[in-house]
Design a protein around this motif. Structure first.
Motif, PDB file in Angstrom:
ATOM      1  N   SER A  45      98.540 -21.941  40.894  1.00  0.00           N
ATOM      2  CA  SER A  45      99.209 -22.723  39.967  1.00  0.00           C
ATOM      3  C   SER A  45      98.476 -22.850  38.848  1.00  0.00           C
ATOM      4  N   PRO A  46      98.953 -23.129  37.739  1.00  0.00           N
ATOM      5  CA  PRO A  46      98.329 -23.098  36.330  1.00  0.00           C
ATOM      6  C   PRO A  46      97.269 -23.839  36.122  1.00  0.00           C
ATOM      7  N   GLY A  47      97.039 -25.065  36.836  1.00  0.00           N
ATOM      8  CA  GLY A  47      95.996 -25.860  36.667  1.00  0.00           C
ATOM      9  C   GLY A  47      94.911 -25.579  37.362  1.00  0.00           C
ATOM     10  N   ALA A  48      95.247 -24.857  38.491  1.00  0.00           N
ATOM     11  CA  ALA A  48      94.317 -24.473  39.625  1.00  0.00           C
ATOM     12  C   ALA A  48      93.805 -22.933  38.963  1.00  0.00           C
ATOM     13  N   GLU A  49      94.441 -22.434  38.245  1.00  0.00           N
ATOM     14  CA  GLU A  49      93.799 -21.038  37.858  1.00  0.00           C
ATOM     15  C   GLU A  49      92.837 -21.488  36.663  1.00  0.00           C
ATOM     16  N   GLU A  50      93.177 -22.425  36.123  1.00  0.00           N
ATOM     17  CA  GLU A  50      92.090 -23.059  35.067  1.00  0.00           C
ATOM     18  C   GLU A  50      90.698 -23.211  35.629  1.00  0.00           C
ATOM     19  N   ILE A  51      90.924 -24.064  36.779  1.00  0.00           N
ATOM     20  CA  ILE A  51      89.371 -24.359  37.711  1.00  0.00           C
ATOM     21  C   ILE A  51      89.150 -23.247  38.282  1.00  0.00           C
ATOM     22  N   ARG A  52      89.812 -22.055  38.691  1.00  0.00           N
ATOM     23  CA  ARG A  52      89.253 -20.841  39.055  1.00  0.00           C
ATOM     24  C   ARG A  52      88.287 -20.192  38.355  1.00  0.00           C
ATOM     25  N   ARG A  53      88.503 -20.330  36.758  1.00  0.00           N
ATOM     26  CA  ARG A  53      87.671 -19.565  36.033  1.00  0.00           C
ATOM     27  C   ARG A  53      86.482 -20.524  35.791  1.00  0.00           C
ATOM     28  N   LEU A  54      86.462 -21.645  36.055  1.00  0.00           N
ATOM     29  CA  LEU A  54      85.153 -22.461  36.059  1.00  0.00           C
ATOM     30  C   LEU A  54      84.049 -22.215  37.210  1.00  0.00           C
ATOM     31  N   VAL A  55      84.915 -21.946  38.483  1.00  0.00           N
ATOM     32  CA  VAL A  55      84.006 -21.859  39.691  1.00  0.00           C
ATOM     33  C   VAL A  55      83.650 -20.470  39.855  1.00  0.00           C
ATOM     34  N   LEU A  56      84.421 -19.412  39.511  1.00  0.00           N
ATOM     35  CA  LEU A  56      84.112 -18.136  40.050  1.00  0.00           C
ATOM     36  C   LEU A  56      83.226 -17.422  38.777  1.00  0.00           C
ATOM     37  N   GLU A  57      83.153 -18.063  37.777  1.00  0.00           N
ATOM     38  CA  GLU A  57      82.709 -17.101  36.600  1.00  0.00           C
ATOM     39  C   GLU A  57      81.168 -17.805  36.191  1.00  0.00           C
ATOM     40  N   GLY A  58      80.134 -17.135  35.870  1.00  0.00           N
ATOM     41  CA  GLY A  58      79.116 -17.660  35.203  1.00  0.00           C
ATOM     42  C   GLY A  58      77.955 -17.537  36.113  1.00  0.00           C
ATOM     43  N   ASP A  59      76.936 -18.403  35.759  1.00  0.00           N
ATOM     44  CA  ASP A  59      75.522 -18.080  36.635  1.00  0.00           C
ATOM     45  C   ASP A  59      76.002 -18.728  37.980  1.00  0.00           C
ATOM     46  N   PRO A  60      75.092 -18.254  38.886  1.00  0.00           N
ATOM     47  CA  PRO A  60      75.167 -18.613  40.341  1.00  0.00           C
ATOM     48  C   PRO A  60      74.843 -20.293  40.647  1.00  0.00           C
ATOM     49  N   ILE A  69      82.752 -28.607  45.726  1.00  0.00           N
ATOM     50  CA  ILE A  69      83.722 -28.940  46.998  1.00  0.00           C
ATOM     51  C   ILE A  69      84.637 -29.821  45.914  1.00  0.00           C
ATOM     52  N   LEU A  70      84.245 -30.683  44.869  1.00  0.00           N
ATOM     53  CA  LEU A  70      85.284 -31.523  44.171  1.00  0.00           C
ATOM     54  C   LEU A  70      86.439 -30.532  43.357  1.00  0.00           C
ATOM     55  N   LEU A  71      85.780 -29.395  42.790  1.00  0.00           N
ATOM     56  CA  LEU A  71      86.571 -28.584  42.057  1.00  0.00           C
ATOM     57  C   LEU A  71      87.365 -28.035  42.752  1.00  0.00           C
ATOM     58  N   PHE A  72      86.928 -27.367  43.879  1.00  0.00           N
ATOM     59  CA  PHE A  72      88.010 -26.734  44.686  1.00  0.00           C
ATOM     60  C   PHE A  72      89.109 -27.343  45.449  1.00  0.00           C
ATOM     61  N   THR A  73      88.687 -28.772  45.596  1.00  0.00           N
ATOM     62  CA  THR A  73      89.758 -29.650  46.252  1.00  0.00           C
ATOM     63  C   THR A  73      90.713 -30.196  45.174  1.00  0.00           C
ATOM     64  N   ALA A  74      90.372 -30.271  44.092  1.00  0.00           N
ATOM     65  CA  ALA A  74      91.000 -30.375  42.976  1.00  0.00           C
ATOM     66  C   ALA A  74      92.131 -29.316  42.547  1.00  0.00           C
ATOM     67  N   ALA A  75      91.798 -28.086  42.807  1.00  0.00           N
ATOM     68  CA  ALA A  75      92.523 -26.875  42.505  1.00  0.00           C
ATOM     69  C   ALA A  75      93.376 -26.703  43.741  1.00  0.00           C
ATOM     70  N   ARG A  76      93.053 -27.026  44.907  1.00  0.00           N
ATOM     71  CA  ARG A  76      93.787 -27.007  46.076  1.00  0.00           C
ATOM     72  C   ARG A  76      94.920 -28.048  46.112  1.00  0.00           C
ATOM     73  N   ARG A  77      94.812 -29.086  45.648  1.00  0.00           N
ATOM     74  CA  ARG A  77      95.584 -30.417  45.515  1.00  0.00           C
ATOM     75  C   ARG A  77      96.943 -29.954  44.424  1.00  0.00           C
ATOM     76  N   ASP A  78      96.489 -29.119  43.442  1.00  0.00           N
ATOM     77  CA  ASP A  78      97.369 -28.955  42.331  1.00  0.00           C
ATOM     78  C   ASP A  78      98.230 -27.881  42.986  1.00  0.00           C
ATOM     79  N   HIS A  79      97.600 -26.742  43.657  1.00  0.00           N
ATOM     80  CA  HIS A  79      98.233 -25.407  44.231  1.00  0.00           C
ATOM     81  C   HIS A  79      99.333 -25.983  45.329  1.00  0.00           C
ATOM     82  N   LEU A  80      98.922 -26.938  45.970  1.00  0.00           N
ATOM     83  CA  LEU A  80      99.598 -27.580  47.176  1.00  0.00           C
ATOM     84  C   LEU A  80     100.892 -28.100  46.499  1.00  0.00           C
TER      85      LEU A  80
END
Length: 211
Positions: A45-60, A69-80
Motif C-alpha cells: 500500500s502507498p503508506g507501507a511502501e514508504e515504511i519499506r524504504r525506511l526498514v530495508l535500506e541503510g546501515d544494518p 517491530i513497531l515500523l513493520f506492524t504499522a506498515a502491516r496495518r496500513d497494508h491490511l
C-alpha cells in the motif's frame, strides 16, 4: 471462490525464491480464472511502501529490533486496511510475499528474544493470519548468495550475514511445526519450475478445501 476470499502467503529466508514463486502462482491462478491480488511486505500500500524504504535500506544497525517491530506492524496495518481486507471482502485471492511470520522471525526471534512482543502487537493491531502459508525451504548459504546477487538497495538484512540466515531457516521450520494446519513446506533447493509445480499442486488442493 468463497465470499470471504482466500489469503495465501509465502515465507522463507532471503534468496529462497519466494518472491518468484508468489509471482508464478499468481500468474497460474489468473490463467485458471481466479481474481488475484499479488502483494508484498513490507509494502503493498502507498503508506507501507514508504515504511519499506525506511526498514530495508541503510546501515544494518539503523534500527533496533524493537523499533523495527513497531515500523513493520504499522506498515502491516496500513497494508491490511487498504489492500488485503478489501480484496478478501470482494472474494479475491490475495497472494502475499511475506507477512507476520517474517516479523516473528527477523525481529521476534533472530534479532532478540522478542517473539512475545511481536505476537502481542499482532493480536492487538492485525488480528489476522493467512489461510495458507507456503514456506520455501532453502540452504542458507545458497539463499544469501542469491540475495546478495540482486544488486538492489534493499540489502539491509542480508548485510547481517549468514548466521542470521541460518537462524532464520531453523526458526521458519519451527514455525511450520507450530502452525501445521496452515504451513506447507517445499524444498527450494531445486529448479524453479519444479518448485512452482509443487506450489501449484498444493494451492490447487487447498483451494478445493476452502471453496
Amino acid at each position: 471462490m468463497t465470499a470471504q476470499g482466500l489469503f495465501l502467503t509465502f515465507e522463507g529466508i532471503d534468496g529462497s525464491g519466494k518472491s518468484t514463486q508468489a509471482r508464478l502462482l499468481a500468474e497460474t491462478l489468473r490463467r485458471l480464472g481466479h481474481d488475484v491480488v499479488l502483494t508484498r511486505e513490507p509494502g503493498g500500500s502507498p503508506g507501507a511502501e514508504e515504511i519499506r524504504r525506511l526498514v530495508l535500506e541503510g546501515d544494518p544497525d539503523r534500527w533496533s529490533a524493537e523499533t523495527e517491530i513497531l515500523l513493520f506492524t504499522a506498515a502491516r496495518r496500513d497494508h491490511l486496511e487498504r489492500t488485503i481486507l478489501p480484496a478478501l471482502a470482494a472474494g479475491k485471492i490475495v497472494v502475499c510475499d511475506r507477512f507476520a511470520d517474517s516479523t516473528r522471525m527477523y525481529q521476534g526471534l533472530s534479532r532478540g528474544d522478542l517473539r512475545r512482543l511481536v505476537d502481542q502487537l499482532h493480536a492487538l493491531m492485525i488480528g489476522r493470519e493467512p489461510d495458507l502459508t507456503v514456506l520455501i525451504d532453502m540452504d542458507p548459504e545458497t539463499g544469501l548468495s542469491r540475495a546478495k546477487g540482486r544488486h538492489g538497495n534493499e540489502e539491509r538484512f542480508e548485510d547481517f550475514g549468514p548466521d542470521l540466515q541460518r537462524r532464520m531457516r531453523t526458526g521458519f521450520l519451527a514455525l511450520a511445526q507450530e502452525f501445521p494446519d496452515r504451513f506447507r513446506v517445499i524444498d527450494g533447493n531445486r529448479d524453479m519450475d519444479m518448485v512452482a509445480a509443487d506450489v501449484t499442486e498444493i494451492v490447487t488442493r487447498e483451494l478445493q478445501r476452502f471453496s
